[in-house]
Design a protein around this motif. Structure first.
Motif, mmCIF file in Angstrom:
data_model
loop_
_atom_site.group_PDB
_atom_site.id
_atom_site.type_symbol
_atom_site.label_atom_id
_atom_site.label_comp_id
_atom_site.label_asym_id
_atom_site.label_seq_id
_atom_site.Cartn_x
_atom_site.Cartn_y
_atom_site.Cartn_z
ATOM 1 N N PRO A 1 1.344 -1.006 0.276
ATOM 2 C CA PRO A 1 -0.045 -0.124 -0.094
ATOM 3 C C PRO A 1 0.824 1.685 0.009
ATOM 4 N N THR A 2 1.812 1.132 0.184
ATOM 5 C CA THR A 2 2.541 2.239 0.198
ATOM 6 C C THR A 2 2.911 2.925 -1.174
ATOM 7 N N ASP A 3 3.149 2.212 -2.065
ATOM 8 C CA ASP A 3 3.786 2.231 -3.515
ATOM 9 C C ASP A 3 1.989 3.490 -3.431
ATOM 10 N N ASP A 4 2.495 4.516 -3.506
ATOM 11 C CA ASP A 4 1.664 5.473 -3.780
ATOM 12 C C ASP A 4 1.285 6.368 -5.399
ATOM 13 N N ASN A 5 2.799 5.916 -6.147
ATOM 14 C CA ASN A 5 2.729 6.068 -7.505
ATOM 15 C C ASN A 5 1.987 4.963 -7.781
ATOM 16 N N THR A 6 1.793 3.830 -7.565
ATOM 17 C CA THR A 6 0.873 2.672 -8.664
ATOM 18 C C THR A 6 -0.301 3.003 -8.032
ATOM 19 N N LYS A 7 -1.204 2.190 -9.934
ATOM 20 C CA LYS A 7 -2.552 2.136 -9.620
ATOM 21 C C LYS A 7 -2.787 1.019 -8.999
ATOM 22 N N LYS A 8 -4.533 0.585 -8.508
ATOM 23 C CA LYS A 8 -4.791 -0.478 -7.605
ATOM 24 C C LYS A 8 -5.250 -0.889 -9.021
ATOM 25 N N ILE A 9 -5.106 -2.693 -8.445
ATOM 26 C CA ILE A 9 -5.884 -3.180 -9.733
ATOM 27 C C ILE A 9 -7.513 -3.822 -8.773
ATOM 28 N N ASP A 10 -8.387 -3.854 -9.349
ATOM 29 C CA ASP A 10 -9.460 -4.115 -8.580
ATOM 30 C C ASP A 10 -10.596 -5.087 -9.541
ATOM 31 N N ASP A 11 -11.559 -4.626 -8.917
ATOM 32 C CA ASP A 11 -12.533 -5.629 -10.497
ATOM 33 C C ASP A 11 -12.611 -4.692 -11.190
ATOM 34 N N THR A 12 -12.212 -3.814 -11.572
ATOM 35 C CA THR A 12 -12.766 -3.235 -12.260
ATOM 36 C C THR A 12 -12.145 -2.994 -13.153
ATOM 37 N N ASP B 1 -10.996 -5.243 4.784
ATOM 38 C CA ASP B 1 -11.667 -5.834 3.502
ATOM 39 C C ASP B 1 -10.195 -5.811 2.570
ATOM 40 N N ASN B 2 -9.169 -6.568 2.855
ATOM 41 C CA ASN B 2 -7.801 -6.146 2.603
ATOM 42 C C ASN B 2 -7.746 -6.030 0.660
ATOM 43 N N PHE B 3 -9.031 -7.233 0.301
ATOM 44 C CA PHE B 3 -8.649 -6.375 -1.501
ATOM 45 C C PHE B 3 -9.507 -5.332 -1.430
ATOM 46 N N LEU B 4 -10.987 -5.128 -0.892
ATOM 47 C CA LEU B 4 -11.303 -4.090 -0.808
ATOM 48 C C LEU B 4 -10.066 -2.428 -1.394
ATOM 49 N N THR B 5 -9.369 -2.238 -0.068
ATOM 50 C CA THR B 5 -8.292 -1.520 0.031
ATOM 51 C C THR B 5 -6.975 -1.159 -1.269
ATOM 52 N N ASN B 6 -6.595 -2.861 -0.932
ATOM 53 C CA ASN B 6 -5.089 -2.494 -1.565
ATOM 54 C C ASN B 6 -5.680 -3.222 -2.598
ATOM 55 N N GLY B 7 -6.305 -3.872 -3.523
ATOM 56 C CA GLY B 7 -6.444 -3.964 -5.047
ATOM 57 C C GLY B 7 -5.748 -5.865 -4.804
ATOM 58 N N TYR B 8 -6.009 -6.088 -5.702
ATOM 59 C CA TYR B 8 -5.360 -7.230 -6.232
ATOM 60 C C TYR B 8 -3.608 -7.083 -6.492
ATOM 61 N N GLY B 9 -3.077 -8.180 -6.709
ATOM 62 C CA GLY B 9 -1.642 -8.136 -6.022
ATOM 63 C C GLY B 9 -1.373 -8.247 -7.873
ATOM 64 N N SER B 10 -1.675 -8.907 -9.283
ATOM 65 C CA SER B 10 -1.990 -8.553 -10.250
ATOM 66 C C SER B 10 -2.961 -9.367 -10.883
ATOM 67 N N ILE B 11 -2.834 -9.010 -12.698
ATOM 68 C CA ILE B 11 -4.227 -9.925 -13.321
ATOM 69 C C ILE B 11 -3.347 -10.620 -14.439
ATOM 70 N N ILE B 12 -3.717 -12.165 -14.786
ATOM 71 C CA ILE B 12 -2.994 -12.412 -15.241
ATOM 72 C C ILE B 12 -4.152 -12.615 -16.861
ATOM 73 N N ALA B 13 -3.451 -12.104 -18.270
ATOM 74 C CA ALA B 13 -4.869 -12.503 -19.001
ATOM 75 C C ALA B 13 -4.167 -13.475 -19.902
ATOM 76 N N LYS B 14 -5.178 -14.099 -20.375
ATOM 77 C CA LYS B 14 -4.856 -14.947 -21.566
ATOM 78 C C LYS B 14 -5.550 -14.617 -22.976
ATOM 79 N N VAL B 15 -4.059 -14.562 -24.005
ATOM 80 C CA VAL B 15 -5.083 -13.723 -25.602
ATOM 81 C C VAL B 15 -5.119 -14.607 -26.374
ATOM 82 N N TYR B 16 -5.969 -15.064 -27.059
ATOM 83 C CA TYR B 16 -5.865 -15.567 -28.133
ATOM 84 C C TYR B 16 -4.617 -16.325 -29.026
ATOM 85 N N ASP B 17 -4.433 -15.561 -29.325
ATOM 86 C CA ASP B 17 -2.955 -15.503 -31.181
ATOM 87 C C ASP B 17 -1.272 -14.570 -29.742
#
Lengths: 220, 495
Positions: B84-95, B306-322
């Motif tokens: 959470p101290t990483d203020d310059n970065t953007k939170k990763i959440d359900d949005t 709820d730490n998910f709500l306050t801190n968000g996720y660590g990362s998102i992994i996306a699968k690409v078709y191609d």
């Protein structure tokens, strides 16, 4: 066949010009037997080397069948040595790690003959000098006279027109020396090979058809 | 002169000085050996990394991380950093997850929380503890496929269920019978001081007079949470120490329960008392001020964070078709203000690292070959000196300068050629021996990608031989040219 016109060879020694050959004119005809005699340092070897295409004069011409070999490229003059000249040396210059047969094969390698042909031809040459039973001997297993015979066989390998022998009997006792000279004479008479022999043995010179005496680079 | 005669003569001349020839060839062999081993180790390490990526399906994955600049230190499949101290970065959440899922080219995406952080874990009934490593994700997302050797995959609704990985199996189970672990419990433990999750026991309610010593006693000891093993995964090619749980359970584990004092009731009571007192004062009737009477109104409430709500996720992994769409997806993610890590980044990083290592190793190999080349030069200079008279005889017998030059160059090239051949043969044997040793005492060497090392690609074999032959030729060229320049008359007279 071979004609030297004003052939001159000089060396610089301490800023002074020393003439090994000084405007020498000489004609070597086919079937000739020339003995070149003279004191040491007189230019005998230089003359023989120029005739054999091992050396070229600084001035003058060496005409072989009307071509001046003093002015041709390395490949041409090497081919001349390979095909038309056979050298015999006082110290034989045999390859100590090669057998007699392999030694005789050396000039044939450079004329691009196949291995089987080389062996056949080298054996013929050894037979011609009476060494057919010494084919696989190494030079150190042969006597001086036999070594010189191998050397002659090597000179004969490419059926040369001229054999140049620089003191061929110099390292041999007189009996073996006479045998070698007889062998050379026989080649001259039977096969019509031109002989140029450098010697200071009067006995050898006496066998020649023509004696050329040289002193201080000049023919007398 | 015939080509084959050059080889025949060169061989004959080389065998003349057997000791010297052997020593020279040994020098080149050592040089080429070091070069071959270094290159093949480099190739095989790179190859096994690429194989690992391929096994992970990593070439179809893009990882969304918070920091748009940190693409170097992140694992492709990992939790990233959501400190959470990483203020310059953007939170990763359900949005963010929804946005990534909607991106063209993305087939599915899954959020990976940066936790839960248990300290250690062990199999129930076994005292041996290991560091806990958990990866939580939504099992319904089709992003990466775990290969199971026993049991079942996780369902989205699974709570306190875990799929253990290869390391867990080798540590606590029998690798030949992975199903033996099924149904057993894994105990995860963390310090009590780190807080209680929204799972299992509630934190003890602090008494009214809770002082420092009470809190200290609460912070001692550890908290254990158990989970049932439902599956055993074969993840040895990727992150073998990783074990897997559902996102739903992780959410519970990441929600912290704490008692907080609710003093509204007490304050109300005190106010009422004050009002009463004032009323009494005005009536002139004094009584003792009894403030402790309000203590019973003091309450403690259980607060969920709820730490998910306050801190968000660590990362998102996306699968690409191609695979070809990877870069465009990565660009879209970067536009949102996040960092995008693709296999390409990692391959680039690996390639860069390998290039550096390769340069260093090549310099070492190059130095040994350079020394070997000096050896060849020395040998050839010696050879020309010894054979001056022989050169004279050959010239008298009709050898051109070119023939003499080629003869010596051929000899030197043969030295290089044999050095290269022996280098290859010895490195081949060495690798075989190492492989046998590794299969015998394999465990001690860990995960070294040794299996690939012996497989010299054909181009390496050819180029090593060509290279050493060329080095031989170049080293021999100088002495050969000198030999060819000799005046035949002087050469014949040479003693």
């Amino acid at each position: 066949m071979i004609e030297l016109k004003g052939a001159t060879k000089m060396y610089e020694l301490g800023g002074e010009k020393i003439y090994a050959l000084d405007h020498v004119d000489l004609k070597v005809d086919k079937g000739d037997f020339i003995a070149i005699v003279g004191p040491s340092g007189s230019g005998k070897s230089t003359l023989a080397n120029i005739i054999g295409g091992l050396d070229v004069p600084d001035e003058g011409e060496v005409l072989v069948d009307d071509v001046n070999i003093a002015k041709v490229n390395d490949a041409t003059i090497s081919n001349y040595r390979n095909k038309k000249i056979g050298f015999i040396f006082q110290s034989f210059n045999l390859q100590p790690t090669y057998t007699a047969l392999e030694n005789v094969m050396i000039p044939l390698i450079f004329s691009g003959i196949s291995l089987s042909q080389r062996k056949k031809r080298a054996f013929e040459c050894l037979k011609a000098v009476g060494l057919e039973d010494r084919v696989s001997h190494m030079p150190n297993q042969l006597s001086g006279g036999q070594r010189q015979r191998v050397c002659i066989a090597r000179a004969l390998a490419n059926n040369p027109e001229v054999i140049i022998a620089d003191e061929p009997t110099g390292n041999l006792d007189s009996k073996k020396g006479i045998e070698i000279v007889e062998l050379l004479k026989e080649l001259n008479q039977k096969s019509g090979i031109t002989l140029v022999v450098i010697t200071h043995d009067p006995g050898v010179a006496r066998q020649a058809k023509r004696v050329v005496e040289i002193k201080d680079g000049r023919i007398r | 002169m015939r080509f084959f005669d050059y080889i025949r003569l060169a061989l004959k001349n080389l065998t003349r000085q057997k000791a010297r020839t052997t020593l020279t060839i040994i020098a080149i062999t050592v040089g080429s050996l070091s070069l071959i081993l270094m290159i093949s180790i480099l190739i095989s390490v790179r190859q096994s990394l690429m194989d690992t990526f391929k096994a992970m399906g990593a070439f179809n994955l893009v990882t969304v991380v918070r920091d748009p600049n940190s693409i170097d230190n992140t694992n492709l499949i990992g939790s990233g950093n959501n400190s959470p101290t990483d203020d310059n970065t953007k939170k990763i959440d359900d949005t963010t997850l929804a946005a990534v899922k909607k991106m063209p080219g993305v087939s599915d995406a899954v959020a990976i929380p940066a936790g839960p952080w248990f300290k250690t874990m062990r199999l129930d009934g076994n005292d041996k503890k290991t560091w806990s490593s958990l990866l939580a994700s939504d099992p319904s997302a089709d992003v990466f496929d775990l290969i199971l050797v026993a049991g079942r995959k996780l369902n989205s609704t699974d709570m306190d269920k875990v799929v253990v990985g290869s390391d867990f199996l080798t540590k606590y189970g029998d690798p030949s019978n992975p199903s033996g672990l099924l149904g057993k419990k894994v105990l995860f433990s963390s310090d009590k001081g780190a807080g209680y999750p929204d799972w299992g026991d509630l934190p003890p309610k602090p008494p009214f007079n809770a002082d420092k010593s009470w809190w200290d006693s609460q912070n001692q000891g550890s908290l254990e949470i158990s989970a049932e093993i439902v599956g055993v995964a074969n993840n040895s090619s990727m992150d073998s120490q990783q074990n897997y749980i559902t996102l739903g359970w992780a959410h519970k584990l990441m929600t912290q329960l704490t008692w907080q004092e609710d003093d509204n009731g007490m304050k109300e009571c005190q106010q009422q008392q004050q009002q009463q007192q004032q009323a009494v004062k005005m009536s002139g009737n004094y009584s003792n001020n009894n403030s402790s009477a309000c203590d019973s109104f003091r309450t403690m409430t259980l607060v969920k964070t709820d730490n998910f709500l306050t801190n968000g996720y660590g990362s998102i992994i996306a699968k690409v078709y191609d695979t070809s769409k990877i870069q465009s997806v990565a660009d879209q993610i970067t536009k949102l203000g996040y960092g995008a890590v693709t296999a390409q980044n990692m391959i680039d990083n690996i390639n860069n690292a390998m290039l550096m290592v390769g340069i260093v190793l090549s310099v070492i190999g190059g130095i040994s070959l350079f020394v070997a080349a000096i050896g060849i030069i020395n040998t050839m200079v010696m050879a020309t000196f010894e054979r001056i008279r022989e050169i004279g005889v050959m010239r008298a017998c009709g050898a051109t300068r070119a023939i003499i030059r080629r003869l010596f160059t051929f000899e030197a090239a043969l030295l290089g050629f044999w050095g290269g051949v022996f280098g290859l043969v010895i490195s081949f044997i060495l690798v075989r021996v190492v492989k046998i040793l590794v299969t015998k005492y394999g465990a001690s060497l860990g995960n070294l990608p040794i299996s690939n090392i012996g497989n010299f690609p054909w181009w390496l074999v050819v180029s090593v031989i060509v290279f050493t032959t060329l080095i031989g030729m170049l080293s021999g060229l100088g002495p050969a040219i000198r030999a060819a320049r000799l005046n035949p008359v002087d050469a014949l007279r040479y003693e």
